[in-house]
Design a protein around this motif. Sequence first.
Motif, PDB file in Angstrom:
ATOM      1  N   MET A 108       0.824  -1.186   0.000  1.00  0.00           N
ATOM      2  CA  MET A 108       0.000   0.000   0.000  1.00  0.00           C
ATOM      3  C   MET A 108       0.869   1.251   0.000  1.00  0.00           C
ATOM      4  N   GLY A 109       2.078   1.126   0.548  1.00  0.00           N
ATOM      5  CA  GLY A 109       2.987   2.264   0.553  1.00  0.00           C
ATOM      6  C   GLY A 109       3.308   2.731  -0.855  1.00  0.00           C
ATOM      7  N   LEU A 110       3.526   1.779  -1.761  1.00  0.00           N
ATOM      8  CA  LEU A 110       3.808   2.127  -3.156  1.00  0.00           C
ATOM      9  C   LEU A 110       2.639   2.903  -3.762  1.00  0.00           C
ATOM     10  N   LEU A 111       1.431   2.455  -3.504  1.00  0.00           N
ATOM     11  CA  LEU A 111       0.238   3.133  -4.020  1.00  0.00           C
ATOM     12  C   LEU A 111       0.181   4.572  -3.527  1.00  0.00           C
ATOM     13  N   ILE A 167      -4.917  -0.865  10.745  1.00  0.00           N
ATOM     14  CA  ILE A 167      -3.727  -1.185   9.942  1.00  0.00           C
ATOM     15  C   ILE A 167      -3.562  -0.172   8.815  1.00  0.00           C
ATOM     16  N   ILE A 168      -4.649   0.099   8.105  1.00  0.00           N
ATOM     17  CA  ILE A 168      -4.582   1.045   6.982  1.00  0.00           C
ATOM     18  C   ILE A 168      -4.230   2.441   7.476  1.00  0.00           C
ATOM     19  N   GLN A 169      -4.832   2.875   8.573  1.00  0.00           N
ATOM     20  CA  GLN A 169      -4.540   4.208   9.096  1.00  0.00           C
ATOM     21  C   GLN A 169      -3.077   4.322   9.503  1.00  0.00           C
ATOM     22  N   GLU A 170      -2.533   3.262  10.064  1.00  0.00           N
ATOM     23  CA  GLU A 170      -1.116   3.261  10.450  1.00  0.00           C
ATOM     24  C   GLU A 170      -0.223   3.444   9.223  1.00  0.00           C
ATOM     25  N   ILE A 171      -0.555   2.774   8.140  1.00  0.00           N
ATOM     26  CA  ILE A 171       0.220   2.912   6.900  1.00  0.00           C
ATOM     27  C   ILE A 171       0.070   4.319   6.337  1.00  0.00           C
ATOM     28  N   VAL A 172      -1.131   4.821   6.283  1.00  0.00           N
ATOM     29  CA  VAL A 172      -1.387   6.172   5.769  1.00  0.00           C
ATOM     30  C   VAL A 172      -0.626   7.206   6.599  1.00  0.00           C
ATOM     31  N   ASP A 173      -0.660   7.065   7.919  1.00  0.00           N
ATOM     32  CA  ASP A 173       0.067   7.995   8.794  1.00  0.00           C
ATOM     33  C   ASP A 173       1.570   7.901   8.571  1.00  0.00           C
ATOM     34  N   SER A 174       2.067   6.688   8.419  1.00  0.00           N
ATOM     35  CA  SER A 174       3.498   6.476   8.192  1.00  0.00           C
ATOM     36  C   SER A 174       3.949   7.104   6.875  1.00  0.00           C
ATOM     37  N   VAL A 175       3.154   6.949   5.833  1.00  0.00           N
ATOM     38  CA  VAL A 175       3.472   7.544   4.533  1.00  0.00           C
ATOM     39  C   VAL A 175       3.430   9.065   4.631  1.00  0.00           C
ATOM     40  N   ALA A 176       2.440   9.606   5.328  1.00  0.00           N
ATOM     41  CA  ALA A 176       2.352  11.062   5.497  1.00  0.00           C
ATOM     42  C   ALA A 176       3.581  11.579   6.240  1.00  0.00           C
ATOM     43  N   GLU A 177       4.016  10.865   7.258  1.00  0.00           N
ATOM     44  CA  GLU A 177       5.212  11.259   8.008  1.00  0.00           C
ATOM     45  C   GLU A 177       6.452  11.190   7.115  1.00  0.00           C
ATOM     46  N   GLU A 219      10.610  13.956   4.095  1.00  0.00           N
ATOM     47  CA  GLU A 219      11.249  14.156   2.796  1.00  0.00           C
ATOM     48  C   GLU A 219      11.197  15.631   2.397  1.00  0.00           C
ATOM     49  N   MET A 220      10.058  16.263   2.606  1.00  0.00           N
ATOM     50  CA  MET A 220       9.893  17.681   2.284  1.00  0.00           C
ATOM     51  C   MET A 220      10.810  18.536   3.144  1.00  0.00           C
ATOM     52  N   MET A 221      10.871  18.226   4.435  1.00  0.00           N
ATOM     53  CA  MET A 221      11.740  18.976   5.335  1.00  0.00           C
ATOM     54  C   MET A 221      13.203  18.806   4.936  1.00  0.00           C
ATOM     55  N   SER A 222      13.566  17.622   4.545  1.00  0.00           N
ATOM     56  CA  SER A 222      14.937  17.356   4.106  1.00  0.00           C
ATOM     57  C   SER A 222      15.272  18.156   2.858  1.00  0.00           C
TER      58      SER A 222
END
Length: 128
Positions: A1-4, A101-111, A116-119
């Motif tokens: 789901m991370g790839l998506l 599970i899905i919310q955890e993945i979505v939150d992880s991707v958002a983080e 990445e943006m901050m970097s």
Amino acid sequence: MGLLLLHPDLYFRDCQHCLKYIYDEETAELQKFHGEPCKRVVPAPCCNPKHPKFPGSCPKGTAEKPKVLSSKNAKTYQHWKECKAVGQFPDDDIVRQNAAIIQEIVDSVAEHKQLEMMSMMMMGKTMG
């Protein structure tokens, strides 16, 4: 789901088509010459260990074994998006487990995206 969530353009790209034709990995657009797709003369990202954007491999995996959601998981994710959109989930243990599970993945991707943006912003400050 991370790839998506991280690379939707890549997630939905047909691997067999990508093996035959060149895509601009920055824009995800199919490269064309006089309106016709440009045929590959170099290996696709999944076959090229020296690819500039995806060194070693394509995040999607290979054409033979792409990293995509199973039909069941795709339906589960679609159900989660619909429930999330209207703010209403069925009172069901499995739905709650899947949603967590899905919310955890979505939150992880958002983080990940935020870091990445901050970097990139920090790199801009040090270069400028």
